[in-house]
Design a protein around this motif. Structure first.
Motif, mmCIF file in Angstrom:
data_model
loop_
_atom_site.group_PDB
_atom_site.id
_atom_site.type_symbol
_atom_site.label_atom_id
_atom_site.label_comp_id
_atom_site.label_asym_id
_atom_site.label_seq_id
_atom_site.Cartn_x
_atom_site.Cartn_y
_atom_site.Cartn_z
ATOM 1 N N ARG A 81 0.841 -1.199 0.000
ATOM 2 C CA ARG A 81 0.000 0.000 0.000
ATOM 3 C C ARG A 81 0.877 1.251 0.000
ATOM 4 N N ALA A 83 2.362 4.855 0.898
ATOM 5 C CA ALA A 83 2.755 5.566 2.124
ATOM 6 C C ALA A 83 3.163 4.630 3.259
ATOM 7 N N TRP A 84 3.438 3.380 2.956
ATOM 8 C CA TRP A 84 3.805 2.424 4.011
ATOM 9 C C TRP A 84 5.011 2.906 4.819
ATOM 10 N N ALA A 86 6.352 6.014 5.168
ATOM 11 C CA ALA A 86 6.073 7.229 5.943
ATOM 12 C C ALA A 86 5.158 6.920 7.127
ATOM 13 N N ASP A 87 4.158 6.069 6.918
ATOM 14 C CA ASP A 87 3.243 5.726 8.004
ATOM 15 C C ASP A 87 3.967 4.978 9.125
ATOM 16 N N LEU A 88 4.806 4.018 8.774
ATOM 17 C CA LEU A 88 5.559 3.287 9.795
ATOM 18 C C LEU A 88 6.554 4.204 10.499
ATOM 19 N N ALA A 90 6.309 7.285 11.059
ATOM 20 C CA ALA A 90 5.597 8.190 11.959
ATOM 21 C C ALA A 90 5.285 7.537 13.305
ATOM 22 N N THR A 91 5.295 6.203 13.369
ATOM 23 C CA THR A 91 5.026 5.523 14.645
ATOM 24 C C THR A 91 6.263 5.475 15.534
#
Length: 169
Positions: A81, A83-84, A86-88, A90-91
């Motif tokens: 998917r 933005a994988w 960037a999303d990870l 951000a965590t």
């Protein structure tokens, strides 16, 4: 690498070792603009120790090269998917230093090298390795880790151990 290209919206480079790869496949790696084939000294190790040997050195090359984050993926695991990354990423804040896959159905409560993402600062501060040394496995910290986190002691265990003994998540 096509799935990585398709779903990764941040700048990236793939660090690879191709010691025992057939020449026809090596040509494809060397010709790709986003793949850096790293000259890592060969090892006589095989199986899990060989896997960990090359991963430890590839991470060192990437961190020394100045990357901000390191993602570890198996050849049969890849982003599905947008933005994988960037999303990870951000965590990863506070005590949370690694986002990753775990095989809970196999009682393997540690980061799995099929999917890990961590910041370079975590690597530089704690210097985890993908496997643990005999001395680490013989120590009281490892016994505490094993009681708290049932796991298969293959590649990735060193990252889980570093997170545990340093009070991170």
């Amino acid at each position: 690498w096509r799935q990585i290209e398709r779903y990764t919206g941040v700048p990236y480079r793939i660090y690879a070792s191709a010691r025992r790869l057939l020449p026809r496949f090596q040509a494809a790696l060397h010709g790709h603009p986003r793949i850096m084939v790293c000259d890592i000294p060969p090892t006589e190790l095989r199986s899990t120790p060989e896997h960990a040997y090359y991963l430890d050195r590839l991470v060192d090359v990437a961190v020394d090269d100045g990357v901000t984050h390191v993602a570890v993926l198996h050849v049969d695991s890849f982003p599905v998917r947008a933005a994988w990354a960037a999303d990870l990423a951000a965590t990863l804040r506070g005590s949370c230093v690694l986002a990753g896959v775990m095989r809970s159905e196999m009682r393997d409560d540690k980061p799995l090298t099929a999917g890990m993402l961590f910041h370079r600062d975590f690597h530089r501060a704690y210097r985890p390795t993908f496997l643990l040394s005999d001395a680490q496995r013989a120590g009281p910290d490892y016994r505490r880790y094993l009681r708290a986190h049932d796991h298969i002691p293959d590649s990735g265990v060193g990252y889980g151990y570093a997170i545990f003994v340093n009070g991170l998540t």
